[in-house]
Design an enzyme around this catalytic site. Structure first.
Site, PDB file in Angstrom:
ATOM      1  N   GLU A  71      -4.792  -8.752  -0.797  1.00 58.03           N
ATOM      2  CA  GLU A  71      -5.611  -8.564   0.408  1.00 58.03           C
ATOM      3  C   GLU A  71      -7.070  -8.493  -0.027  1.00 58.03           C
ATOM      4  O   GLU A  71      -7.445  -7.628  -0.831  1.00 58.03           O
ATOM      5  CB  GLU A  71      -5.230  -7.292   1.168  1.00 58.03           C
ATOM      6  CG  GLU A  71      -3.869  -7.396   1.844  1.00 58.03           C
ATOM      7  CD  GLU A  71      -3.506  -6.200   2.722  1.00 58.03           C
ATOM      8  OE1 GLU A  71      -4.421  -5.535   3.260  1.00 58.03           O
ATOM      9  OE2 GLU A  71      -2.297  -5.950   2.870  1.00 58.03           O
TER      10      GLU A  71
ATOM     11  N   GLU B 198       0.840  -1.211   0.000  1.00 55.40           N
ATOM     12  CA  GLU B 198       0.000   0.000   0.000  1.00 55.40           C
ATOM     13  C   GLU B 198       0.874   1.260   0.000  1.00 55.40           C
ATOM     14  O   GLU B 198       0.769   2.119   0.879  1.00 55.40           O
ATOM     15  CB  GLU B 198      -0.993  -0.024   1.173  1.00 55.40           C
ATOM     16  CG  GLU B 198      -1.979  -1.176   1.042  1.00 55.40           C
ATOM     17  CD  GLU B 198      -3.211  -1.132   1.956  1.00 55.40           C
ATOM     18  OE1 GLU B 198      -3.263  -0.296   2.866  1.00 55.40           O
ATOM     19  OE2 GLU B 198      -4.129  -1.945   1.719  1.00 55.40           O
TER      20      GLU B 198
HETATM   21  O1  AHR Z   1      -5.140  -6.354   6.637  1.00 53.68           O
HETATM   22  C1  AHR Z   1      -5.084  -5.241   7.470  1.00 53.68           C
HETATM   23  C2  AHR Z   1      -4.464  -4.033   6.785  1.00 53.68           C
HETATM   24  O2  AHR Z   1      -5.263  -3.616   5.734  1.00 53.68           O
HETATM   25  C3  AHR Z   1      -3.116  -4.249   6.150  1.00 53.68           C
HETATM   26  O3  AHR Z   1      -2.083  -4.151   7.058  1.00 53.68           O
HETATM   27  C4  AHR Z   1      -3.048  -3.153   5.130  1.00 53.68           C
HETATM   28  O4  AHR Z   1      -2.247  -3.487   4.024  1.00 53.68           O
HETATM   29  C5  AHR Z   1      -4.496  -2.940   4.762  1.00 53.68           C
HETATM   30  O5  AHR Z   1      -4.835  -1.608   4.757  1.00 53.68           O
END
Ligand code: AHR
Length: 510
Positions: free
Chosen positions: A314, A193
């Site tokens: 994610e 991110e």
């Molecule tokens: O999964 C939790 C968080 O969500 C992670 O650390 C981040 O990459 C995302 O914003």
């Protein structure tokens, strides 16, 4: 007049019991569903690592090998976890891997500033993670620190885990730490991110930084896959700039993050939710289809041969934490709603496997949409676990194209497709179809027309429960689990079944 009203009402009732039609093209398979679509993610966050995977080396009463819980490993082996991303997430861009190697009493501590400012004693580091992946039979996916690290630090990490013994100081360090042979780590994330917790960068800036870091991740003749920190949701410009500005000989994949969420300001509870909240989460979950298609279309423009993969590293449902738990630990329960998210999302990935070649559910244990929850020595498998286990038949199978015409699941003026499906043929010629009925109230009749194969037998399993809000608790850990489904009727080239509301069914055809 009476006659006219009668025929109108007949038409209306016919429409409301309209069947869902699927056409399965059994002889048109081309693309492989990479097993890595069934990947997972473990961050140093809450009780994912500590208490989840790892109970320390100090005589824990929980059965373990080198601190790693044996009950968790056994459950994850049944799931066939292909790949595991670590150590973050946001944590990755604060993590200095050299703090997590060598004698444990000499490892410095740090504050985990993203997740509750708790002390991170670095007792679970590179060796512990990579040895655990070997135990699991999963490929490791290391997320490098770009936000607060350096090209040297990431280059050293590659050498520490991958270079042959005696070739430079890093492999020597590995040897001193008791590991002579490299682990051969294939998957490397270059930051996480980068548009946010990974450094608040603009895409043009990150593309340059990526090029610099990637240049020094030298792994001799052994191929490694470098994955660029990807877009959040519909930030299509991010993907556009990365695909345009990073030479494709140093780019193996671009990532994408998308959580199923009502709104960041009001996420709603993980268990006692309303049907409106469920509908809203499913709208968000099904948005994955559009995201994958639109990011892929941009990638197609720069990479028509699809060399660069889209990695959704994610995804999952995100709700308010369980009452009484640390808000920074993101611990939430997991209901039949999560089974709906998992089933529909995995169908989307399967159907787009030409571009989506890895995905990582967030997160594997005790954080967000987990497959396992632990409470001291207790462990439970969530409905999401069961969906991923039922679906693992698709891993590395050939995707079979389907067309789907289905009813809507409606809420006021809003509509969603009630049915989601995907299909594949494995190496032994066995076909699997995974189906989800997300409708909270209505049974759905599904007709599958089969082209290009003559199947003679069908078996199946179903996951459902009495209530959408049902979950497995530590007191009743087996409330929701898959059972045999033998109500699909196969005749010649057609297969018929009825799907209860909020159910997942996986059929096997031979
Ligand atoms: O999964 C939790 C968080 O969500 C992670 O650390 C981040 O990459 C995302 O914003």
């Amino acid at each position: 007049m009476k006659k006219l009203l009668l025929s109108i009402s007949l038409l209306v009732s016919l429409a409301s019991i309209a069947q869902n039609e699927i056409v399965l093209q059994s002889d048109k398979g081309k693309d492989i569903i990479s097993k890595n679509i069934y990947g997972h993610f473990a961050e140093h966050l809450g009780h994912c690592i500590y208490g989840g995977f790892y109970v320390g080396d100090n005589n824990s009463k929980i059965a373990n090998t080198n601190g790693v819980r044996l009950d968790v490993i056994a459950a994850l082996k049944k799931l066939k976890v292909p790949v595991l991303r670590w150590p973050g997430g946001c944590f990755a861009d604060t993590y200095h891997w050299k703090d997590g190697i060598g004698a444990k009493d000499k490892r410095p501590s740090m504050l985990n500033v993203w997740w509750g400012n708790v002390k991170e004693d670095n007792s679970f580091g590179t060796n512990e993670f990579l040895n655990m992946c070997e135990l699991l039979g999963a490929e490791p996916y290391l997320s490098g620190n770009v936000g607060s690290g350096s090209p040297q630090e990431l280059s050293d990490w590659v050498k520490y885990v991958n270079h042959p013994n005696g070739s430079s100081p890093m492999p020597d360090l590995r040897l001193q730490n008791g590991r002579p042979n490299p682990w051969h780590v294939k998957y490397w994330g270059i930051g996480n991110e980068a548009w946010g917790c990974g450094g608040n960068m603009k895409p043009e800036y990150y593309a340059n930084v990526y090029r610099q870091y990637a240049t020094f991740m030298n792994n001799g003749n052994e191929k490694i896959y470098r994955i660029a920190s990807g877009a959040s949701d519909a930030d299509y410009n991010w993907t556009e700039v990365l695909m345009r500005d990073i030479p494709h000989n140093m780019l193996d994949a671009v990532a994408l993050h998308h959580y199923s969420i009502i709104s960041w300001a009001k996420k709603g509870p993980s268990t006692n939710f309303t049907e409106e909240e469920y509908f809203s989460i499913m709208q968000s979950a099904l948005q994955m289809n559009e995201l994958v298609e639109k990011h892929s279309a941009i990638m197609d423009k720069y990479d028509p041969k699809k060399k660069v993969a889209l990695v959704v590293d994610e995804w999952g449902g995100w709700y308010e934490v369980e009452p009484g738990s640390n808000p920074a630990f993101l611990f939430q329960q997991n209901t039949m709603r999560d089974a709906m998210i998992a089933g529909t999302t995995l169908n989307i990935f399967n159907n787009h496997c030409d571009r989506v070649r890895m995905a990582n559910l967030a997160q594997i244990i005790n954080v967000l949409q987990s497959v396992i929850l632990t409470k001291e020595e207790k462990i439970l498998l969530t409905p999401t676990y069961h969906v991923m286990e039922m679906y693992n038949v698709h891993q590395d199978a050939t995707m079979l194209p389907i067309t789907l015409n289905c009813n809507d699941y409606t809420m006021g003026k809003e509509k969603l497709k009630a049915i989601s499906a995907s299909a594949s043929m494995d190496k032994n010629g066995v076909t699997h179809i995974s189906l989800v009925n997300i409708d909270a109230n209505k049974e759905q009749e599904v007709n599958i027309n089969i082209n290009g194969a003559n199947y003679t037998s069908v078996t199946g399993r179903i996951l459902t429960s009495d209530k959408l809000q049902d979950y497995n608790s530590f007191e009743n850990p087996n409330k929701i689990k898959p059972v045999i489904f033998n109500q699909a009727i196969l005749s010649k080239n057609s297969l018929k079944l009825k799907m209860p509301p909020f159910s997942v069914i996986v059929l096997e055809l031979k």
